[in-house]
Design a protein around this motif. Sequence first.
Motif, PDB file in Angstrom:
ATOM      1  N   UNK A 226       0.804  -1.220   0.000  1.00 15.83           N
ATOM      2  CA  UNK A 226       0.000   0.000   0.000  1.00 15.83           C
ATOM      3  C   UNK A 226       0.831   1.262   0.000  1.00 15.83           C
ATOM      4  N   UNK A 227       1.841   1.318   0.856  1.00 19.45           N
ATOM      5  CA  UNK A 227       2.682   2.512   0.936  1.00 19.45           C
ATOM      6  C   UNK A 227       3.712   2.519  -0.189  1.00 19.45           C
ATOM      7  N   UNK A 228       4.287   1.368  -0.479  1.00 16.41           N
ATOM      8  CA  UNK A 228       5.330   1.284  -1.503  1.00 16.41           C
ATOM      9  C   UNK A 228       4.854   1.615  -2.902  1.00 16.41           C
ATOM     10  N   UNK A 229       3.608   1.281  -3.232  1.00 18.20           N
ATOM     11  CA  UNK A 229       3.093   1.535  -4.579  1.00 18.20           C
ATOM     12  C   UNK A 229       1.877   2.460  -4.580  1.00 18.20           C
ATOM     13  N   UNK A 230       1.519   2.984  -3.410  1.00 14.40           N
ATOM     14  CA  UNK A 230       0.317   3.822  -3.258  1.00 14.40           C
ATOM     15  C   UNK A 230      -0.930   3.114  -3.773  1.00 14.40           C
ATOM     16  N   UNK A 231      -1.009   1.812  -3.490  1.00 11.41           N
ATOM     17  CA  UNK A 231      -2.135   1.008  -3.949  1.00 11.41           C
ATOM     18  C   UNK A 231      -3.077   0.697  -2.789  1.00 11.41           C
ATOM     19  N   UNK A 232      -4.301   1.210  -2.825  1.00  4.17           N
ATOM     20  CA  UNK A 232      -5.274   0.847  -1.797  1.00  4.17           C
ATOM     21  C   UNK A 232      -5.528  -0.663  -1.826  1.00  4.17           C
ATOM     22  N   UNK A 233      -5.534  -1.284  -0.646  1.00  3.59           N
ATOM     23  CA  UNK A 233      -5.757  -2.720  -0.567  1.00  3.59           C
ATOM     24  C   UNK A 233      -6.419  -3.066   0.752  1.00  3.59           C
ATOM     25  N   UNK A 234      -7.099  -4.199   0.775  1.00  2.00           N
ATOM     26  CA  UNK A 234      -7.753  -4.673   1.975  1.00  2.00           C
ATOM     27  C   UNK A 234      -7.760  -6.203   1.922  1.00  2.00           C
ATOM     28  N   UNK A 235      -7.710  -6.807   3.096  1.00  2.00           N
ATOM     29  CA  UNK A 235      -7.748  -8.259   3.167  1.00  2.00           C
ATOM     30  C   UNK A 235      -8.588  -8.710   4.337  1.00  2.00           C
ATOM     31  N   UNK A 236      -8.991  -9.963   4.292  1.00  4.26           N
ATOM     32  CA  UNK A 236      -9.733 -10.588   5.378  1.00  4.26           C
ATOM     33  C   UNK A 236      -9.294 -12.049   5.438  1.00  4.26           C
ATOM     34  N   UNK A 237      -9.299 -12.589   6.642  1.00  2.00           N
ATOM     35  CA  UNK A 237      -8.928 -13.990   6.816  1.00  2.00           C
ATOM     36  C   UNK A 237      -9.923 -14.625   7.766  1.00  2.00           C
ATOM     37  N   UNK A 238     -10.294 -15.852   7.479  1.00  2.00           N
ATOM     38  CA  UNK A 238     -11.228 -16.571   8.326  1.00  2.00           C
ATOM     39  C   UNK A 238     -10.592 -17.904   8.721  1.00  2.00           C
ATOM     40  N   UNK A 239     -10.708 -18.242   9.997  1.00  2.00           N
ATOM     41  CA  UNK A 239     -10.176 -19.505  10.494  1.00  2.00           C
ATOM     42  C   UNK A 239     -11.078 -20.656  10.111  1.00  2.00           C
TER      43      UNK A 239
END
Length: 182
Positions: A22-35
């Motif tokens: 996100x900071x290195x390429x100015x790319x907005x991103x989001x993630x989610x993880x489920x157990x």
Amino acid sequence: IEQAKQLTQLPRWSVKLNLLYGIGTLTPNVGAEVGLGERSSIDFSASFNPWNRKGTLANNKKISHAIIRGEYRWWFCERYNGHFFGAHAYYTNFNVSGHKVPILNFQNDQRYQGYGFGAGLSYGYHLPISRRWGIEFNVGVGAAWLNYDQYDCRVCSDVNERRTQWYFGPTRTGITLVFLIK
């Protein structure tokens, strides 16, 4: 009973932000993880970089892209704690102009627009920093199949060549801020 009690105490969900990407390429991103189980989980992430999508007529510089990724993770000890191995798959679309991308042999005086599919293996480590927060480090390698149009110049609209290309090498990297949800 004790094992079932311990499993319910492990965080079930997390939301994430890949700071390196996100900071290195100015790319907005989001993630989610489920157990899924005590030592397994599924991670999903998406990113979209619309910056310089149109560029200027003089330079038309852009690295606009979108990536959707899913990854199955197997944790050495328990989910969200310590080391893990993963298997990931992803889809990307891109429009690159005015930038040299050596690992794909893209030249800065041409434009490349297309999509790709890929898969790979990863290794990572989740470092808890508080009850709800953690930092995750990961790297991955794999392959991607790319299908794209190559244009002779950054601005022109006539397709010079339609190409397909296999890529082998790094397919993911991250320093990710993680918020755990019960």
